[in-house]
Design an enzyme around this catalytic site. Structure first.
Site, PDB file in Angstrom:
ATOM      1  N   SER A 213      42.281  41.229  44.120  1.00 30.34           N
ATOM      2  CA  SER A 213      43.328  40.141  43.392  1.00 30.34           C
ATOM      3  C   SER A 213      44.368  41.128  42.945  1.00 30.34           C
ATOM      4  O   SER A 213      45.094  41.794  43.918  1.00 30.34           O
ATOM      5  CB  SER A 213      42.419  39.843  41.710  1.00 30.34           C
ATOM      6  OG  SER A 213      43.466  39.243  41.286  1.00 30.34           O
ATOM      7  N   HIS A 241      43.256  36.582  45.737  1.00 27.80           N
ATOM      8  CA  HIS A 241      43.995  35.725  44.546  1.00 27.80           C
ATOM      9  C   HIS A 241      45.448  35.757  45.078  1.00 27.80           C
ATOM     10  O   HIS A 241      46.341  36.594  44.533  1.00 27.80           O
ATOM     11  CB  HIS A 241      43.850  36.186  43.232  1.00 27.80           C
ATOM     12  CG  HIS A 241      42.313  36.086  42.879  1.00 27.80           C
ATOM     13  ND1 HIS A 241      41.852  36.657  41.625  1.00 27.80           N
ATOM     14  CD2 HIS A 241      41.262  35.731  43.241  1.00 27.80           C
ATOM     15  CE1 HIS A 241      40.534  36.679  41.672  1.00 27.80           C
ATOM     16  NE2 HIS A 241      40.227  35.905  42.445  1.00 27.80           N
ATOM     17  N   ASP A 337      35.950  37.905  38.890  1.00 28.68           N
ATOM     18  CA  ASP A 337      35.520  36.997  40.161  1.00 28.68           C
ATOM     19  C   ASP A 337      34.806  38.009  41.244  1.00 28.68           C
ATOM     20  O   ASP A 337      35.521  39.118  41.155  1.00 28.68           O
ATOM     21  CB  ASP A 337      36.880  36.398  40.733  1.00 28.68           C
ATOM     22  CG  ASP A 337      36.519  35.490  41.958  1.00 28.68           C
ATOM     23  OD1 ASP A 337      35.482  34.953  41.743  1.00 28.68           O
ATOM     24  OD2 ASP A 337      37.596  35.063  42.745  1.00 28.68           O
TER      25      ASP A 337
END
Length: 397
Positions: A213, A241, A337
């Site tokens: 991310s 992401h 995540d």
């Protein structure tokens, strides 16, 4: 990996207490007003300035002395990509978050900004009407400011430890006893030995899965340069992401960095060795059986862990295909995540590697995996590629 807060500020050290000071630079009065209201509503940050052009930001930087700047790309007088190096030249540890609409040109500029020292980017709504109802933009921007600013504070605390108290008068001084000095840990840092790792799987990995991310684009481009032997022989699937258009540009950068084919995954395409599959922005990427083959399945369902694409759907779906013959890598990023999917991979007999805190832009995702005790290794970014190559070559140590 280039990040905006490397090195020391030339305009005074960053504050280690009090709210984060945020400078908002955007030629839209509506956007400036929205961001100012959002920042002002948070207890741990404040609006240091709201400016219309990059030139105003450069000229007033020393007086404002912000911790974080939200910098628009398209502005009159001096645009964001031109202002960026001038701002960092004046304040090297300034955290700069680039804001842009989802056009290909702006996505390319955002990637250039990352290479010039911007800490992160955020997609901006196309219109002021969309912006006022943009819950995702609001949530993501505040989280980026908070987490990137917190990392700046931790780095400043390590670089400038508190001064020792003055020595007592000689008569009151206690007898000297020699002891080895122990350095104080950084704020929120984990003490050595606090994290446990588990052995690597004894199964030979058949696929490499990577999740990332914040800070991920730079980390991924650095990592894939070392993974040619793995890419040639095994499928490599990545979830970063990122919004649409940005993932298109990232795939092109990964192809150049790895010198191997890399593209956004297409629903239904077979998964084969020799190429990198990247989850497209706005879709979860899973893998499924398709007869005797493995295929990509794109999912337009709800966000997972506030993200779409998310890492967990990829990780968990891979278990049905490769069972425990999976090596997963969790790189820099906010949130957690990948941790649940990583747990499932470990339970199935696979392995997880996490990027360490020192080399991460934000130690959220890899930190969650490390703290969950599911990692076989917690490594600096510059050591992960070599470790992955060894594991796929048969070294299980």
């Amino acid at each position: 990996m280039s990040v905006a807060f490397a090195g020391n500020s030339t305009s005074g050290s960053s504050r280690e207490a009090g709210p984060l000071r945020v400078m908002i630079v955007d030629d839209s009065v509506v956007i400036r007003g929205l961001i100012s209201r959002w920042v002002g509503a948070e207890h741990d940050m404040e609006v240091a300035a709201s400016l219309r052009t990059g030139l105003e930001a450069v000229n007033q930087l020393e007086r404002i002395n912000p911790d974080v700047a939200v910098l628009d790309i398209e502005m009159p007088e001096l645009d964001g990509i031109s202002a960026l190096p001038q701002l960092l030249a004046k304040k090297r540890d300034l955290v700069i978050i680039m804001a842009s609409t989802l056009t290909r040109r702006n996505a390319e500029i955002s990637f250039k900004a990352l290479s010039l020292g911007a800490a992160d980017y955020i997609p901006k709504p196309e219109s002021t009407r969309e912006a006022s109802a943009a819950d995702t933009f609001h949530h993501d921007l505040i989280q980026k400011i908070r987490h990137l600013g917190a990392r700046l504070r931790r780095k400043a605390a390590v670089a400038s430890p508190p001064l020792a108290p003055a020595s007592p008068p000689p008569a009151a001084r206690a007898p000297f006893v020699a002891r080895p000095a122990a350095p104080a840990p950084a704020a929120n840092a984990l003490l050595p030995g606090a994290l446990s790792t588990r052995p690597f799987s004894t199964l030979a990995p058949k696929v490499l899965l990577i999740g990332s991310s914040t800070g991920g684009p730079q980390a991924l481009m650095a990592l894939v340069t070392e993974l040619g032997p793995v890419i040639d022989r095994f499928p490599v699937l990545i979830t970063q992401h990122m919004p649409p258009t940005f993932t298109t540009i990232l795939a092109e950068h990964l192809a150049r960095s790895s010198r191997r084919p890399a593209a956004e995954a297409v629903d239904g395409e077979p998964v084969k060795p020799g190429r990198i599959y990247l989850a497209p922005g706005g879709k979860h990427m899973r893998v499924v059986r398709s007869g005797a083959d493995v295929a990509i399945a794109l999912d337009d369902g709800p966000a997972v862990n506030f993200c779409k694409p998310a890492v967990d759907p990829l990780f968990t779906s891979a278990i049905d295909i490769w069972h425990g013959a999976i090596l997963s890598v969790i790189l820099t990023g906010m949130g957690s995540d990948g941790m649940r999917g990583g747990k499932d991979i470990v339970a199935a007999g696979g392995s997880v590697i996490a990027q360490d805190e020192a080399s991460s832009v934000v130690w959220g995702m890899p930190g969650a995996a490390a703290n969950a005790g599911i990692c076989a290794a917690i490594l600096p970014l510059n050591q992960i590629g070599a470790k992955v190559n060894r594991l796929f070559a048969g070294d299980r140590s």
